[in-house]
Design a protein around this motif. Sequence first.
Motif, PDB file in Angstrom:
ATOM      1  N   MET A 121       0.876  -1.175   0.000  1.00 16.09           N
ATOM      2  CA  MET A 121       0.000   0.000   0.000  1.00 16.09           C
ATOM      3  C   MET A 121       0.910   1.220   0.000  1.00 16.09           C
ATOM      4  N   LEU A 122       0.860   1.977  -1.090  1.00 16.59           N
ATOM      5  CA  LEU A 122       1.706   3.155  -1.231  1.00 16.59           C
ATOM      6  C   LEU A 122       0.860   4.409  -1.400  1.00 16.59           C
ATOM      7  N   HIS A 123       1.513   5.555  -1.306  1.00 18.35           N
ATOM      8  CA  HIS A 123       0.885   6.845  -1.586  1.00 18.35           C
ATOM      9  C   HIS A 123       1.513   7.370  -2.870  1.00 18.35           C
ATOM     10  N   GLN A 124       0.695   7.614  -3.882  1.00 25.41           N
ATOM     11  CA  GLN A 124       1.140   8.161  -5.163  1.00 25.41           C
ATOM     12  C   GLN A 124       2.258   7.314  -5.800  1.00 25.41           C
ATOM     13  N   HIS A 125       2.216   6.001  -5.617  1.00 20.64           N
ATOM     14  CA  HIS A 125       3.191   5.063  -6.202  1.00 20.64           C
ATOM     15  C   HIS A 125       4.624   5.288  -5.706  1.00 20.64           C
ATOM     16  N   ASP A 126       4.782   5.900  -4.544  1.00 22.45           N
ATOM     17  CA  ASP A 126       6.116   6.150  -3.975  1.00 22.45           C
ATOM     18  C   ASP A 126       6.536   4.947  -3.136  1.00 22.45           C
ATOM     19  N   GLU A 127       7.417   4.110  -3.690  1.00 23.53           N
ATOM     20  CA  GLU A 127       7.813   2.882  -3.007  1.00 23.53           C
ATOM     21  C   GLU A 127       8.719   3.122  -1.809  1.00 23.53           C
ATOM     22  N   THR A 128       9.156   4.352  -1.601  1.00 23.32           N
ATOM     23  CA  THR A 128      10.059   4.614  -0.473  1.00 23.32           C
ATOM     24  C   THR A 128       9.323   4.763   0.857  1.00 23.32           C
ATOM     25  N   GLU A 129       8.003   4.985   0.809  1.00 23.36           N
ATOM     26  CA  GLU A 129       7.253   5.178   2.042  1.00 23.36           C
ATOM     27  C   GLU A 129       5.897   4.487   2.005  1.00 23.36           C
TER      28      GLU A 129
END
Length: 134
Positions: free
Chosen positions: A41-49
Motif C-alpha cells: 500500500m503506497l501513496h502516489q506510487h512512492d515505493e520509499t514510504e
Amino acid sequence: MDIDLRIEGYASLFWTRDLNDDVTAAGAFAASLAEGTPVAMLHQHDETEPVGVWDAVVEDAKGLFVRGRILRTTPRGRLVAALVEAGALDGLSIGFRQVKARTQGRLRVLSRVELWEVSIVTFPMLPGARLTVG
C-alpha cells in the motif's frame, strides 16, 4: 480507539477503459494473487514510504477489491489518513507488470498482470477506482 484508518474499494474494474486506453480482463490478477506475495500500500506510487497494509486483495465479479489499513505510525501515514478523512484523497491505482496482453484498436487488453502495489492517489488512471472509509 483504533489508530489505523480502515479503507476499502476497487483498485481495478474489469472491462472498463482507463485514461491510458488499458482494459483489464476478468481473471487478470488471479495468477499473481495465487502466488501469495504481499501487495504494497503506497501513496502516489512512492515505493520509499509505504503507508499501510492491504488485509484483503481479491478478484470478484466486478474487479480487484482491496481492504486495508492506513497506519498512522509514520508521518506519511498520518498525512494520507488525514487527507482521506477530509475527502481530499480517494483514488486507487495499481502498480503492475504486464505479463500477457493483446491490442484491440487503441485498447490494450490486459489478460494477465503481476500486481506489485495498490496506491492511494489523487488522480487515478481509472476514474472509477475509488476508496471509501470503512
